[in-house]
Design a protein around this motif. Structure first.
Motif, PDB file in Angstrom:
ATOM      1  N   ARG A  89       0.820  -1.221   0.000  1.00  0.00           N
ATOM      2  CA  ARG A  89       0.000   0.000   0.000  1.00  0.00           C
ATOM      3  C   ARG A  89       0.849   1.264   0.000  1.00  0.00           C
ATOM      4  N   LEU A  90       2.122   1.132   0.305  1.00  0.00           N
ATOM      5  CA  LEU A  90       3.007   2.291   0.279  1.00  0.00           C
ATOM      6  C   LEU A  90       3.340   2.650  -1.167  1.00  0.00           C
ATOM      7  N   THR A  91       3.694   3.881  -1.379  1.00  0.00           N
ATOM      8  CA  THR A  91       4.139   4.276  -2.716  1.00  0.00           C
ATOM      9  C   THR A  91       5.487   3.606  -2.989  1.00  0.00           C
ATOM     10  N   SER A  92       5.894   3.581  -4.243  1.00  0.00           N
ATOM     11  CA  SER A  92       7.194   2.990  -4.609  1.00  0.00           C
ATOM     12  C   SER A  92       8.320   3.678  -3.855  1.00  0.00           C
ATOM     13  N   GLU A  93       8.194   4.967  -3.710  1.00  0.00           N
ATOM     14  CA  GLU A  93       9.219   5.737  -2.997  1.00  0.00           C
ATOM     15  C   GLU A  93       9.257   5.342  -1.520  1.00  0.00           C
ATOM     16  N   GLN A  94       8.092   5.191  -0.893  1.00  0.00           N
ATOM     17  CA  GLN A  94       8.030   4.788   0.512  1.00  0.00           C
ATOM     18  C   GLN A  94       8.553   3.359   0.702  1.00  0.00           C
ATOM     19  N   GLN A  95       8.240   2.472  -0.249  1.00  0.00           N
ATOM     20  CA  GLN A  95       8.755   1.104  -0.172  1.00  0.00           C
ATOM     21  C   GLN A  95      10.279   1.109  -0.234  1.00  0.00           C
ATOM     22  N   SER A  96      10.808   1.842  -1.175  1.00  0.00           N
ATOM     23  CA  SER A  96      12.263   1.923  -1.330  1.00  0.00           C
ATOM     24  C   SER A  96      12.908   2.512  -0.091  1.00  0.00           C
ATOM     25  N   GLU A  97      12.278   3.540   0.465  1.00  0.00           N
ATOM     26  CA  GLU A  97      12.804   4.174   1.680  1.00  0.00           C
ATOM     27  C   GLU A  97      12.810   3.179   2.843  1.00  0.00           C
ATOM     28  N   PHE A  98      11.709   2.448   3.005  1.00  0.00           N
ATOM     29  CA  PHE A  98      11.636   1.465   4.094  1.00  0.00           C
ATOM     30  C   PHE A  98      12.690   0.383   3.916  1.00  0.00           C
ATOM     31  N   LEU A  99      12.737  -0.237   2.731  1.00  0.00           N
ATOM     32  CA  LEU A  99      13.694  -1.314   2.495  1.00  0.00           C
ATOM     33  C   LEU A  99      15.133  -0.807   2.561  1.00  0.00           C
ATOM     34  N   GLY A 100      15.365   0.415   2.108  1.00  0.00           N
ATOM     35  CA  GLY A 100      16.699   1.000   2.178  1.00  0.00           C
ATOM     36  C   GLY A 100      17.155   1.302   3.597  1.00  0.00           C
ATOM     37  N   SER A 142      19.182  -2.925   7.522  1.00  0.00           N
ATOM     38  CA  SER A 142      20.546  -3.435   7.387  1.00  0.00           C
ATOM     39  C   SER A 142      20.502  -4.745   6.606  1.00  0.00           C
ATOM     40  N   THR A 143      21.653  -5.230   6.198  1.00  0.00           N
ATOM     41  CA  THR A 143      21.724  -6.509   5.487  1.00  0.00           C
ATOM     42  C   THR A 143      21.141  -7.623   6.340  1.00  0.00           C
ATOM     43  N   ASP A 144      21.462  -7.645   7.637  1.00  0.00           N
ATOM     44  CA  ASP A 144      20.919  -8.672   8.536  1.00  0.00           C
ATOM     45  C   ASP A 144      19.405  -8.568   8.636  1.00  0.00           C
ATOM     46  N   GLU A 145      18.890  -7.348   8.685  1.00  0.00           N
ATOM     47  CA  GLU A 145      17.438  -7.153   8.764  1.00  0.00           C
ATOM     48  C   GLU A 145      16.751  -7.604   7.471  1.00  0.00           C
ATOM     49  N   LEU A 146      17.397  -7.358   6.320  1.00  0.00           N
ATOM     50  CA  LEU A 146      16.833  -7.804   5.044  1.00  0.00           C
ATOM     51  C   LEU A 146      16.789  -9.333   4.968  1.00  0.00           C
ATOM     52  N   VAL A 147      17.861  -9.986   5.440  1.00  0.00           N
ATOM     53  CA  VAL A 147      17.878 -11.455   5.462  1.00  0.00           C
ATOM     54  C   VAL A 147      16.801 -11.960   6.414  1.00  0.00           C
ATOM     55  N   SER A 148      16.691 -11.320   7.570  1.00  0.00           N
ATOM     56  CA  SER A 148      15.668 -11.711   8.545  1.00  0.00           C
ATOM     57  C   SER A 148      14.268 -11.547   7.953  1.00  0.00           C
ATOM     58  N   LEU A 149      14.042 -10.464   7.225  1.00  0.00           N
ATOM     59  CA  LEU A 149      12.743 -10.205   6.612  1.00  0.00           C
ATOM     60  C   LEU A 149      12.409 -11.279   5.574  1.00  0.00           C
TER      61      LEU A 149
END
Length: 189
Positions: free
Chosen positions: A10-21, A24-31
């Protein structure tokens, strides 16, 4: 807001990118291995007091992934867990439930070690929990072993459904709340 895949969409592409950006690498792997984030509500274990959870759905629902994640949740933090994995054939158990893309070996993060021993028909998890697979073609093999949980895949395709189910139920008696999760595609029989 509960953060899950639907709320992220539901977030805009910009908000998604901001959240994922911001992760951290560990948080992305955990996600990546956070099933509660990716799953639809119908793919999460129901609340309440129940003994059998039936997921009767067509192809593409995510039944195998849901069953594997349910087992993962059951064995995590429970070193005494003993899980029965029951499929139509031994090959189905191995090829789909364990080694398949959405099977048990694929749903655990890389740092959570597990060992599949095909000759013993079992997966041993890092904490000592064990999952053993059984073919519904040989219901007598379920006579004797005891389990804390059971994942039954494609029950509608079992050759001897009543016999295999009965033998499984006799052994589903370890722990305080033994449960079974059935993932199956309906058949017109």
């Amino acid at each position: 807001m509960k953060l899950n895949l639907n709320s992220l969409k539901r977030l805009t592409s910009e908000q998604q990118s901001e959240f994922l950006g911001s992760l951290s690498t560990d948080e992305l792997v955990s996600l990546r291995f956070n099933w509660r984030f990716w799953a639809r509500d119908t793919q999460l274990e129901p609340a309440g007091d129940w003994a059998t959870w039936l997921i009767l759905a067509g192809r593409g629902f995510g039944k195998t992934r849901t069953g594997a994640e349910w087992v993962r949740d059951h064995v995590t933090g429970n070193p005494s867990a003993r899980v029965a994995l029951v499929g139509p054939t031994a090959a189905d158990c191995r090829d789909t439930m364990i080694e398949g893309e959405s099977g048990l070996m694929g749903v655990f993060p890389p740092d959570q070690k597990r060992r599949f021993e095909a000759s013993k028909r079992r997966v041993t998890f890092a904490n000592g929990a064990i999952a053993t697979y059984f073919s519904a073609e040989k219901p007598e093999r379920l006579r004797g072993p005891q389990h804390t949980a059971a994942w039954c895949d494609e029950l509608c395709a079992w050759r001897y459904p009543q016999e295999a189910w009965d033998q499984l139920q006799f052994g589903l008696r370890l722990g305080e709340n033994p449960r079974a999760c059935i993932t199956t595609t309906p058949q017109p029989t």
